[in-house]
Design an enzyme around this catalytic site. Structure first.
Site, PDB file in Angstrom:
ATOM      1  N   ARG H  93      34.673  46.540  23.210  1.00 50.08           N
ATOM      2  CA  ARG H  93      34.709  45.472  23.810  1.00 50.08           C
ATOM      3  C   ARG H  93      35.512  44.728  25.781  1.00 50.08           C
ATOM      4  O   ARG H  93      34.584  44.367  25.607  1.00 50.08           O
ATOM      5  CB  ARG H  93      35.717  44.708  22.887  1.00 50.08           C
ATOM      6  N   GLU H  96      32.211  45.700  27.152  1.00 47.33           N
ATOM      7  CA  GLU H  96      31.358  44.518  27.241  1.00 47.33           C
ATOM      8  C   GLU H  96      32.332  43.326  27.745  1.00 47.33           C
ATOM      9  O   GLU H  96      30.786  42.938  28.917  1.00 47.33           O
ATOM     10  CB  GLU H  96      31.709  44.406  25.862  1.00 47.33           C
ATOM     11  N   SER H 119      43.240  43.313  43.054  1.00 47.03           N
ATOM     12  CA  SER H 119      43.993  44.956  42.975  1.00 47.03           C
ATOM     13  C   SER H 119      44.354  44.829  41.047  1.00 47.03           C
ATOM     14  O   SER H 119      45.121  44.108  40.327  1.00 47.03           O
ATOM     15  CB  SER H 119      45.093  44.530  43.872  1.00 47.03           C
TER      16      SER H 119
END
Lengths: 152, 152, 152, 152, 152, 152, 152, 152, 152, 152
Positions: H93, H96, H119
């Site tokens: 996930r 995704e 960063s």
């Protein structure tokens, strides 16, 4: 297969170890066996198969158990180390040559001999060092049968 | 870059087309230019750069617009067609040779010359057809400077 | 190359289009040309090269411009559509057969003929439908020269 | 699974080892079992499952512990060795055939039988050596049920 | 092929466009054609082939040029959009289900029916929304013929 | 993690082994535990977690050391065997279904329920064999909560 | 699909172009539309769908043809630009965070909420710049519904 | 490296095992050590390095051999488990989210702070469960220094 | 994005073309602009962004339409040409250096500065040719801020 | 090979272990051996080969068995750890530099020296920490012979 593979790996290790202990070169072993250094090395590393006589010559020269002979004469599964070798600079240069000159080879082989390929099976290869005052050179000669595409 | 790349592609297409129209071989063009067929072909296909004289010889021989000369002398981005060529049987055989004999090449080059590689830059290659009653053969000779790894 | 590739693509499209317009089968075209349907189809799709006579027979039968003949007789860059075809269920089944039976083929070919391979160049293939009351079957027959690995 | 997989690997190794010790061919084992050499070999290598009777015939012929029988009759996870086999020249040629002729197979199977595929499950395969004075040939015959795509 | 592919793409685009203009659902089109919404949608998107009658029903319902009918009835090259769809969350969930439950499906299908597979060719699929006060649910029902592995 | 993973692997192996020794089916174990065979199998194979009660029921039924219970109730790292399973024909068919019908599923789920996905977490699955004189069929029913994309 | 995709691309280009011409920020557009800048930006870039009202607000604010509204409200195919973005340092850092902290996220989410996942669908995200004398910072807040794995 | 890597793996396993035996949570350990649970967990799993004091606090709390301290304070090779974790739904996930929102993050970070990145080194992260009657939520807060691209 | 990307490509092409027409070097352009040749070249090729003043200096020097200035000052999507460049021998050598010396760089940077990295954002690079009678040399100097991993 | 590889791994482990026990830095070892820290570190990690004298100096300094000397002087297979290192942030930054600046390096090296490459074999590298009140910096200097492409 697994079993024979293991046998191939075992004889490879035995040969590399004995060769180091006796401080012999691949060229010396090949001369003793009576075949090309490229072929002899590739067979000892597990990429080609030897005849019974060749295998006996290798094991007796290096003082290796003759039980390893069948592993040297059996048909290998080839090309299995290429993934780990592909990042090595020496091996990569040959891949680079194919990337840069592959289409050129295709053009010139078709121009000289028509639609077909150079066989990598009915194939021999030589490696030589050529002394040169501006820096020694390596010469690799590949020689494969031209196989015309069959039309049927 | 894109622009020069396009220029490389355009001159490649112009050469291949004019070569077909004039029914000339790569070998004939190379003889006219005075260089090796492998080098000439690779440069025309976009994998090497020609000198101004060589580029002029190519364009005048083939009757191509001299505006293409800078594209032939510019530094190419090499190896860009290998992905589409990799499934072609003729090109694949050279990859297979590296897969099967790569470790052998590594062993023998190290044995002959120590820790280093065969250069693919300071490098020449020849392709010949060798007539043989049992079937003609293709001989590819690669010759590269041995570069020892530097210790510092 | 690009240019010839385009030529290969153009003749492929011309053939597929004319074949559809004339409602001809690959088998009918092959019978007219006098060669195998597998070979004829593969050459029309751009994976093999025809002789001049075969190419003329194809273009005249389908009413295609004879300017396409050189594209049909030139040496193709093969295997370039496999990536887009690899997810098609019909094509995938042949990859699956290699995945499932590849080692079996290796064992049996070595058992029957020794260390070597079945050539995919000196090679013919046939496809037949075999009527069967329990469901028709497809039979694919591959026939390639056995190439023994050379020892040198 | 892991356990059964190990069992599949163990029986495979036991068979390959006993077969080598007894110097039997896959063909001889298949004849004894009463099935096709391709099927027998694939099952022994772990890519198909035997019936109880077939498994008993194999273990008794080769003098292998009957505790291995469940491993031979269990459902295998297929195709797991293809990645290590894919660089082997013999196996690669079958992938090359799919790359070069895959679209041709698609065209001709659709032409002969409509929208559908050749099954790789309801499937048989034969491998034969055909003697030929110009060089022996290998013939591989694949026969799979035609499965029409269902419309619903 | 290229040509037919383009034809498949063209009819797909024509259908999607007309469907949007007429504000029709896939389900309405399928009901008109008299087949399953899943099948109808997949055929319109280029993954299955329609019969002539079904294709006519689609084109007349949507007011599309009947010249598109052959594209709808021709055999498609399937699975070609999966790479661009694979990162879409809705499509990925079905890949995830195979990753998480693939071995479970293998175990249970073998347990119920023996060594074999569920066909994806002799196959139907349904998609339904199930109203639920705790949140509606989607139900996907796959139904494929069990194909036992052939022993021969 | 490594440790828990090993624990997951160990309990998996213990279950598969005991299940074979007792000749029990996944369905029988699931009925004893009081849950779905798909869920039970996936949890035993290491892809889902059981409650303490479910885990105890499994270990006591199969006569497995209760020290394995925490491994059955811990949160698994899922999907780790898919790479080795992906070439298996039974598992591949489910990937093929996603390749061929993935876009169709996307169209129809959006048509029925709007912008969202079918959950693979709030998800159940059933596998059934349906007897059929023309050949038994496998029916797989997937049922997942529809999750609408949130707009915020 | 192709058509809607093109429509998504077209509206994206129209928005990016008008936004540049009017020198508006995503934040200003989002404030006008009355939704989150992350959601608004993702929808305009083609990764989410707007409501009709939201889409009208966008097109009227930016002076874009209202014919683009359906493209903004249609269901997108998501994630399609990730391959070209994956080498961009800003985007890569988020992949690096998953590589370095993925297992930590797994451990802590399971520790806090049990076996389940954080939804990426019922999900919101915020991006803020936090002024800091030692160098400004970026804060990204992700908030997704916890979805427990269903046992059934 | 290998050796230190092994040391990292060994201390990871020792910590996970002792943590389970003592039934402690990562949060409790972090509170004892006096740092963030995300940081503590990532360091114990081998993705970050602790100070000597932090490492001592961990080993003494969990009753682990202090010989493990150097492994906890040495610099790790990060990201090495991502390939095996990538198919896990919880971890996926987050990938995704990058695929769907990566370009949005790029747009908004550039809009707020100019050409630069967030960063992942000068970086902190928090994970919280937020109780919600409609279903609990997970909130992940990432905070990284904005690094402007240097012009020189 | 697409639009800005096109704009980046367009200005790149305009610069490369004008630079060739005027026979200027990157070094001359950089000197005129008053920045490093590496930075200037990378920005013109689309991998960095210029300030307004720098962009104006480039366009006026090369006689390029000032409408290109926003494309030069906008934030680029970086690294997008690496896939096509990766097979080029000059570019590959830098990948090879990372493959061969990556672990060494890791060891020495950690040894000198502790747990952290060399920034590729707060980063400068120089390229120089160093004349040498034994063959000229290329010197590439990379200089990046050390970023210590934050503990929190 | 395998054997020598193992020997390379063994000496690497012995060195890393003894170095930790004696709390020596790579720099101290290099100073003792009289060579560059980069070269010394890379050779100890298995990516370069030492001379006999250098190898003896290493083993005697660290109190390692002199039987390890041949492993230190043998030709290594290089680049084999890059896949596991590629996700490490420190190593990735060097890949990112090639992705972002690779084309720039190509342009500037060609501009300065013509068609050719910077050798990675006749090559030296230095790593230095540069103290800076705004944050220390790392400077990496690469120096390789310019190799002009040969025309032949």
């Amino acid at each position: 297969m697994e079993k024979l593979m293991t046998a191939k790996d075992a004889v490879r290790e035995a040969i590399v170890s004995a060769k180091a202990d006796k401080a012999m070169s691949w060229e010396e072993i090949a001369n003793h066996v009576g075949c090309s250094p490229v072929f002899l090395t590739s067979a000892c590393l597990g990429e080609n198969s030897l005849t019974d006589d060749q295998a006996s010559a290798v094991t007796s020269l290096l003082g290796i158990d003759s039980a390893h002979i069948p592993a040297l004469t059996s048909c290998p599964t080839k090309g299995q180390r290429i993934h780990e070798l592909a990042n090595d600079p020496l091996v990569y240069r040959f891949q680079e040559i194919t990337a840069v000159y592959g289409e050129t080879l295709k053009e010139l082989i078709h121009e000289k001999a028509g639609d077909g390929i150079m066989s990598a099976i009915d194939f021999t290869m030589d490696v030589e060092k050529i002394e040169d005052p501006k820096g020694d050179r390596i010469q690799v000669t590949m020689n494969g049968k031209f196989l015309p595409y069959r039309r049927w």
